[in-house]
Scaffold this active site. Structure first.
Site, PDB file in Angstrom:
ATOM      1  N   ASP A 366       0.850  -1.186   0.000  1.00 27.34           N
ATOM      2  CA  ASP A 366       0.000   0.000   0.000  1.00 27.34           C
ATOM      3  C   ASP A 366       0.888   1.239   0.000  1.00 27.34           C
ATOM      4  O   ASP A 366       1.880   1.279   0.720  1.00 27.34           O
ATOM      5  CB  ASP A 366      -0.850  -0.037   1.293  1.00 27.34           C
ATOM      6  CG  ASP A 366      -2.077   0.839   1.226  1.00 27.34           C
ATOM      7  OD1 ASP A 366      -1.965   1.949   0.695  1.00 27.34           O
ATOM      8  OD2 ASP A 366      -3.147   0.421   1.713  1.00 27.34           O
ATOM      9  N   ARG A 368      -0.708   4.447   0.133  1.00 23.61           N
ATOM     10  CA  ARG A 368      -1.607   5.578   0.378  1.00 23.61           C
ATOM     11  C   ARG A 368      -1.141   6.451   1.534  1.00 23.61           C
ATOM     12  O   ARG A 368      -1.466   7.614   1.599  1.00 23.61           O
ATOM     13  CB  ARG A 368      -3.028   5.080   0.650  1.00 23.61           C
ATOM     14  CG  ARG A 368      -3.727   4.661  -0.601  1.00 23.61           C
ATOM     15  CD  ARG A 368      -5.063   4.080  -0.292  1.00 23.61           C
ATOM     16  NE  ARG A 368      -4.936   2.780   0.355  1.00 23.61           N
ATOM     17  CZ  ARG A 368      -5.967   2.071   0.791  1.00 23.61           C
ATOM     18  NH1 ARG A 368      -7.187   2.544   0.660  1.00 23.61           N
ATOM     19  NH2 ARG A 368      -5.793   0.895   1.353  1.00 23.61           N
TER      20      ARG A 368
END
Ligand SMILES: [Zn+2]
Length: 456
Positions: A366, A368
């Site tokens: 990830d 983000r």
């Protein structure tokens, strides 16, 4: 006064031999000399002004991030109409800078164009809130970005090219899921938030990123120098000021914007006597727009909108914040590669190997990094979220860690999870996502959660 720094780059000469003795075009003159295009010839400068020279004396106004008043903080100038006045790295609408360059290169947009901001001011006033003047609460947007016409009136009159980085407007929404919720009696037509024709009335704000580099570095626990060096390298040296201008502390990065959809009165946000419902949503074009069934993004988004509308109709306020972080900020190409890897692996798509397949392709699970996500909430003046429509532990930790209280966490109802998306959902729950409905599957049970094959 030091002379303006520029390099006299002869554009005609750019087609000639290079310093290695070769020729940039292999010795062949271009059939069409773009620099002599009759349409644009008059507008084109024959030299490039370097804004990155460390020894030049600039006239740029200082920025005091987190100052008590906008006038003390100072305007952020990232335009090119007067490079000497620039006090930020990058440019406005950074994610679209290359399109702007194309428009100019093609002669469709004048390099000296300045926006006429008549009648563009926000339809509602947001803030100012105490968080706006806390240099650590907000580091990834300009809290005064919507109000520049008011707060920098004098500077605009003096001719400074200051541009808004936030815009606030109103709209009506028509969504099939909300229509269904009305038909099923879960939402009612009240004539105010939902009109008789089932239009949903909304106030929405678009926010471009404006990064205060020392604050960004602090959030990620790295030195500002390390952050600047890595960004310089990983953008292919696109922003030399990251290295040559340590005096410039603000950057407008070339990444996507954020949009807020507010249901109910925007002025109610932050009020202790009002119930707050919020969904923080990361972009997923495949599901959000096209209804792809491999994930729960659109069902969760529309569920968040429904919950927000319900709260507003009950006298509270609801808002959905939409972040452009496609495919966990890995991008859609990586996402589709991962889909193939998941579906083609031995044993088929399985919840037990969901995260590994992403990591194999992207190197990380990830990107983000929810550390910056709460800034938008602080810009809105949020102090408490009664209903957080999200199961993400990373989002929850970031929000609570930033000082916002969270009451209830709202899980997506099971009936809204598409069959193929159960792989993602069960993998996330097993990895620590919040779930208060049904058991969290582990081991063999997790392995048994299978997705559709690629050709089904
Ligand atoms: Zn998705």
């Amino acid at each position: 006064m030091a002379p303006r720094v520029f390099i006299g780059l002869s554009l005609a000469g750019a087609w000639g031999p290079n310093k290695f003795g070769g020729s940039l075009d292999g010795g062949v003159k271009p059939a069409y000399n773009i620099w002599m295009s009759p349409k644009t010839h008059q507008e084109r400068k024959t030299h490039i002004i370097l804004t990155s020279h460390p020894h030049h004396i600039y006239k740029s106004p200082p920025i005091h991030w987190g100052a008590k008043k906008a006038s003390e903080r100072g305007p952020i100038i990232a335009t090119f109409t007067d490079p000497d006045l620039r006090n930020a790295i990058g440019s406005h609408s950074g994610g679209y800078a290359v399109y702007r360059a194309l428009a100019m290169a093609a002669g469709n947009l004048k390099t000296e164009h300045r926006p006429d901001l008549t009648n563009t001011s926000p339809v509602v006033r947001i803030g100012p809130h105490p968080s706006w003047t806390d240099p650590e609460k907000i580091v990834s947007l300009d809290p005064w970005g919507a109000d520049i016409v008011d707060v920098f009136k004098k500077e605009l009159k003096q001719g400074l090219d200051i541009r808004p980085s936030i815009a606030i407007t109103k709209a009506h929404l028509q969504m099939p899921e909300i229509n269904q919720a009305i038909s099923a009696g879960r939402l009612k037509i009240d004539g105010k938030i939902i009109k008789p024709n089932r239009d949903v009335v909304v106030t929405k704000a678009a926010l471009d990123p404006v990064w205060y580099l020392p604050g960004i570095a602090k959030r990620f626990g790295v030195t500002e120098q390390e952050l600047r060096k890595t960004m310089y390298e990983q953008t292919g040296g696109m922003f030399p000021e990251l290295i040559t201008r340590p005096d410039l502390k603000v950057m407008l990065p070339p990444i996507g914007s954020t949009t807020i959809y507010i249901f109910g009165e925007p002025g109610d946000i932050g009020r202790a006597d009002k119930v707050h419902t919020c969904r923080v949503h990361d972009e997923c074009n495949g599901s959000d727009v096209f209804g792809s069934d491999i994930c729960t993004c659109r069902p969760y988004l529309t569920h968040g909108i429904e919950e927000s509308i319900r709260t507003a109709q009950e006298g509270g306020v609801g808002f959905v914040v939409y972040y452009r972080k496609e495919g966990r900020s890995l991008g859609e190409v990586t996402k589709f590669l991962v889909y193939n890897a998941r579906k083609r692996q031995k044993g088929g798509d399985s919840a037990s190997t969901y995260f590994q397949r992403t990591e194999c392709v992207a190197g990380v699970q990830d990107m983000r990094f929810q550390e910056l996500m709460p800034d938008v909430l602080h810009w809105l003046g949020v102090k408490r979220i009664d209903n957080l429509v999200s199961m993400s532990n990373m989002k929850y930790d970031a929000i609570v860690g930033s000082g916002i209280k969270v009451g209830r966490r709202v899980q997506i109802p099971d009936e809204l999870v598409p069959q193929d998306a159960s792989v993602e959902m069960e993998a996330k729950k097993a990895a620590g996502y919040f779930a208060d409905i049904g058991p969290v599957k582990k081991g063999k049970a997790l392995k048994k959660v299978k997705g559709r094959a690629l050709n089904d």
